[in-house]
Design a protein around this motif. Structure first.
Motif, short mmCIF file in Angstrom:
data_model
loop_
_atom_site.label_atom_id
_atom_site.label_comp_id
_atom_site.label_asym_id
_atom_site.label_seq_id
_atom_site.Cartn_x
_atom_site.Cartn_y
_atom_site.Cartn_z
N ASP A 1 47.96 38.46 34.86
CA ASP A 1 46.67 37.93 34.44
C ASP A 1 45.89 38.90 33.56
OD1 ASP A 1 45.78 39.75 36.32
OD2 ASP A 1 44.48 38.36 37.38
N MET B 1 43.14 38.28 30.65
CA MET B 1 41.87 39.01 30.69
C MET B 1 41.64 39.74 29.36
SD MET B 1 40.36 41.58 33.57
CE MET B 1 41.48 42.92 33.38
N ILE C 1 34.92 32.42 46.93
CA ILE C 1 35.37 33.39 45.92
C ILE C 1 36.39 34.37 46.52
CG2 ILE C 1 34.50 35.53 44.83
CD1 ILE C 1 34.16 33.28 42.92
N CYS D 1 37.83 39.01 35.17
CA CYS D 1 38.43 39.22 36.48
C CYS D 1 39.94 39.32 36.41
CB CYS D 1 38.09 38.05 37.41
SG CYS D 1 36.34 37.86 37.68
N SER D 2 40.49 40.18 37.25
CA SER D 2 41.94 40.26 37.38
C SER D 2 42.29 40.43 38.85
CB SER D 2 42.48 41.45 36.59
OG SER D 2 43.84 41.65 36.90
N LEU D 3 43.37 39.75 39.23
CA LEU D 3 43.85 39.86 40.60
C LEU D 3 44.48 41.24 40.83
CD1 LEU D 3 44.42 38.35 43.27
CD2 LEU D 3 46.50 37.46 42.24
N PRO E 1 40.53 37.77 43.44
CA PRO E 1 41.44 36.61 43.46
C PRO E 1 40.93 35.41 42.69
CG PRO E 1 40.36 36.86 45.60
CD PRO E 1 39.94 38.04 44.76
N SER E 2 39.61 35.32 42.50
CA SER E 2 39.08 34.14 41.81
C SER E 2 39.11 34.32 40.30
CB SER E 2 37.65 33.87 42.28
OG SER E 2 37.68 33.38 43.59
N SER E 3 38.97 33.21 39.61
CA SER E 3 39.07 33.26 38.15
C SER E 3 37.78 33.80 37.53
CB SER E 3 39.34 31.86 37.61
OG SER E 3 38.16 31.10 37.69
N VAL F 1 36.00 32.50 35.19
CA VAL F 1 34.97 31.48 35.01
C VAL F 1 34.25 31.18 36.32
CG1 VAL F 1 36.51 29.48 35.21
CG2 VAL F 1 34.49 29.32 33.80
N ALA F 2 34.99 31.19 37.44
CA ALA F 2 34.35 30.93 38.74
C ALA F 2 33.33 32.02 39.06
CB ALA F 2 35.41 30.85 39.83
N VAL F 3 33.70 33.27 38.79
CA VAL F 3 32.79 34.38 39.09
C VAL F 3 31.61 34.37 38.12
CG1 VAL F 3 32.61 36.89 39.30
CG2 VAL F 3 34.67 35.75 40.09
N GLN F 4 31.90 34.06 36.86
CA GLN F 4 30.80 33.97 35.88
C GLN F 4 29.75 32.95 36.34
OE1 GLN F 4 33.00 32.95 32.33
NE2 GLN F 4 33.09 35.07 31.60
N GLY G 1 39.91 33.01 46.29
CA GLY G 1 40.47 32.68 44.98
C GLY G 1 40.07 31.31 44.50
N ALA G 2 38.81 31.14 44.14
CA ALA G 2 38.36 29.86 43.59
C ALA G 2 38.71 29.82 42.10
CB ALA G 2 36.86 29.72 43.76
N PHE G 3 39.15 28.66 41.65
CA PHE G 3 39.50 28.53 40.23
C PHE G 3 38.27 28.23 39.39
CE2 PHE G 3 40.91 26.08 36.53
CZ PHE G 3 41.81 26.98 35.98
N ASP G 4 37.39 27.35 39.91
CA ASP G 4 36.16 27.03 39.18
C ASP G 4 35.19 26.32 40.11
OD1 ASP G 4 34.35 26.77 37.12
OD2 ASP G 4 35.84 26.13 35.66
N PHE G 5 33.96 26.23 39.66
CA PHE G 5 32.94 25.48 40.41
C PHE G 5 32.35 24.40 39.50
CE2 PHE G 5 32.71 29.75 42.39
CZ PHE G 5 32.98 29.41 43.71
#
Lengths: 499, 147
Positions: B130, B134, B94, A346-348, A329-331, A333-336, B97-101
């Motif tokens: 998405d 990707m 995470i 990442c893909s939902l 669910p996260s983007s 860039v967040a996971v990176q 569903g976090a968008f960014d940190f």
């Protein structure tokens, strides 16, 4: 839950015989029949045994490819795949099945109850009432047998084999189909972990090359001979150089992984968890790894486990695979940022076979192979890839059903051996029926005999009887003399000796 | 052109003030909340397109806030700022569903991240796949490998 036994094929008589035996002996199993593929029968459950009938109209090549693919997947390693064949010639033509995940064979026309008992024992270690076979013992015959193995690739100056044979010897002796005169070669690397087939070890062997200045009687090859052979046998090879790993817990994408294997230039290895594939990473170095993330409690494919997995990847020099996370669910860039690894996408969405193929295709188009590989890789359906690696054993006992022997080598359970003495047959290493301390001490191994027609089995039966009467009887059955003839001749000889 | 509404959640008033001042040009309206409960109240009333939230707050932390919002089937982009030692909370975030940190206290790239978050939040009602995004990111990675 009852153990599942699947039959893939179209032979109503075989189905009837199996069902009758199960009913008669009241064996608590679920016998299922299908005309579909091995992947189809394994998608929703893990059967104990799958009998694959090659005598019908099903696509032989597809059956073998799918079993090869399935047996590389850790959770299917326990499934016993049995090949049902029409005769010994059929088995000889398909001898590479023993490196493709099949561990038992059966020549149609033989005793179905015997097949059932043997396969059931190998798969479950449960002994069903075996008949008492005549046993010739106290033999101590030194013979050479071989372990069914495969050549995976040919290089300019050598070749790579995968096998269950574990040895630190500097040379291996063998028989193979490429250059039949070549019977021994120097080991230049190995043993290392096998990765192409469901075997355990991999070795690199060197071709003995002709030195124009040296006088040599041993067989050697000219570089041109190898090149010519490769040119003439181009159809035996595949272009697959790299692999993709697909990690997904539910086996939902089993078929998708196979589609990659079948439709792209990538080999595909399927795992249920990150942990399962960790041991293979360094050896295979897949450039693309697809991971279906699951965040349910303590799931082995959670993002926290992924962080540990990435730490393992980082330890490998010059290796920077692209990780494609689905159901995330996260983007990206967040996971990176969280994992501190840039090559993550990442893909939902859930994992899709078409997506894996698309990624693999784009990668292939860029010609980015991580491996500088100039080898010719054998196609898994090549009949030329069989290699039998020889080793010495001492046969102590034999029946028409099993052979007992000692050897120094450590042979994994279910390894398939190819015997040439006392006659041609295959045998599968099994655990001892009885825990016998003396036999364990003596490194005694037991192998179930298979791949023999009823006619030839009669010859073996008679040899066993002769060995019981006279343990010095020659440990050999001539290919031309089977059935009663051999017994008559031998008893005649024995009679003369006694006189 | 509409930019959308931004919500900033933090228990430190000075930070709230500074962030608001820095981000004014990136939103039509900026709402501020001193804690998670206030944030939930604002979200219930207003149309929020992006949230920027401290992950580590007393009483209700940032993970609890995103969890409660996701329970309402609201997939508004969530940008967390995190300090040293917040790794466990980040792993939790995470899952939702976090968008960014962003790193506290430097907030490197704050404007760029918020701008992306607002854009994403503004277009989230339009059904998108998405995998398209990707795939373009994948192409970028492949180009990097080629070099």
């Amino acid at each position: 839950m009852k153990k599942q036994l699947y039959y893939i094929g179209t032979d109503p008589d075989f189905i009837k015989d199996m069902k009758n035996y199960i009913l008669e002996k009241n064996v608590q199993v679920e016998f299922l029949e299908s005309q579909d593929t091995p992947i189809a029968v394994c998608e929703n459950s893990i059967p104990a045994v799958v009998y694959v009938d090659f005598t019908g109209t099903l696509d032989e090549d597809l059956l073998i490819r799918q079993v090869t693919y399935l047996k590389k997947i850790p959770c299917y390693k326990t499934v016993l795949f049995v090949a049902l064949l029409s005769d010994e010639q059929h088995l000889s033509d398909l001898d590479y099945i023993f490196t493709s995940g099949f561990q038992l064979s059966f020549i149609k026309g033989g005793e179905v109850p015997s097949l059932f008992r043997d396969s059931f024992y190998i798969a479950t270690n449960e002994v069903l009432s075996y008949p008492s076979y005549a046993l010739a013992q106290g033999l101590y015959r030194k013979i050479t047998t071989s372990i069914c193995s495969t050549i995976t690739s040919i290089e300019a100056n050598g070749f790579t084999v995968e096998t269950d044979f574990e040895s630190n010897a500097s040379n291996l002796s063998f028989s193979q189909k490429i250059f039949p005169e070549l019977v021994t070669a120097e080991v230049t690397a190995g043993p290392s972990q096998a990765s192409r087939y469901s075997l355990t070890k991999s070795y690199q062997l060197m071709f003995p090359m002709t030195d124009p200045w040296a006088e040599s009687t041993a067989f050697s090859l000219l570089p041109e001979t190898i090149e010519t052979w490769l040119d003439l046998h181009n159809d035996q090879f595949t272009v697959k150089k790299d692999s993709v790993f697909v990690i997904e817990a539910s086996s939902e994408f089993l078929r998708a992984g196979f589609d990659v294997e079948y439709n792209t230039q990538f080999a595909s290895l399927y795992f249920q968890s990150l942990e399962e594939c960790s041991s293979m990473i360094d050896n295979v170095r897949p450039p693309l790894i697809f991971i279906e993330i699951n965040e349910t409690d303590n799931h082995p494919n959670s993002i926290q486990r992924l962080e540990r997995f990435v730490a393992e990847i980082r330890k490998i020099k010059a290796y920077n695979p692209i990780l494609i996370l689905t159901n995330m669910p996260s983007s990206t860039v967040a996971v990176q940022k969280l994992i501190s690894y840039e090559s993550i996408l990442c893909s939902l969405n859930r994992m899709q076979g078409s997506l894996i193929c698309k990624f693999a295709e784009l990668y292939s188009n860029k010609k980015l192979s991580l491996k500088e590989d100039t080898s010719y890789l054998f196609s898994s359906s090549s009949k030329m890839r069989t290699i039998d690696i020889n080793f010495g054993i001492v046969v102590n006992k034999i029946t028409e059903h099993e052979i007992f022997f000692r050897c120094e080598e450590n042979l994994p359970m279910n390894t398939v051996l190819h015997f040439h003495e006392p006659m041609e047959f295959y045998a599968t290493i099994i655990p001892s029926f009885v825990e016998n301390a003396v036999e364990i001490e003596n490194k005694m191994k037991i192998a179930l005999i298979h791949g023999v027609s009823e006619e030839k089995l009669e010859g073996l039966r008679q040899l066993v009887n002769l060995l019981i009467v006279n343990p010095n009887t020659e440990f050999k059955i001539s290919e031309d003399h089977f059935g009663s003839e051999i017994l008559e001749n031998k008893t005649e000889e024995l009679g003369k000796e006694k006189l | 052109m509409m930019k959308g509404n931004l919500l900033i959640v933090d228990d430190e008033p000075i930070l709230l003030k500074n962030l608001r001042a820095n981000l004014e040009e990136y939103a039509d309206e900026i709402f501020v909340a001193n804690n998670g409960l206030e944030a939930l109240e604002i979200i219930a009333k207003e149309d929020i397109h992006c949230i920027i939230c401290d992950i580590n707050m007393p009483k209700m932390n940032g993970v609890e806030v995103i969890k409660r919002i996701r329970e309402q089937n609201n997939d508004v982009p969530f940008i967390f700022y995190t300090g040293h030692g917040n790794k466990e909370l980040m792993f939790e975030a995470i899952k939702y569903g976090a968008f960014d940190f962003l790193n506290k206290p430097y907030f490197d790239g704050l404007e760029e991240v918020v701008s992306r978050g607002m854009k994403n939040g503004f277009s989230r009602n339009v059904p998108t796949d998405d995998t398209v995004e990707m795939m373009s990111e994948y192409q970028r990675l492949l180009q990097g490998l080629e070099k």
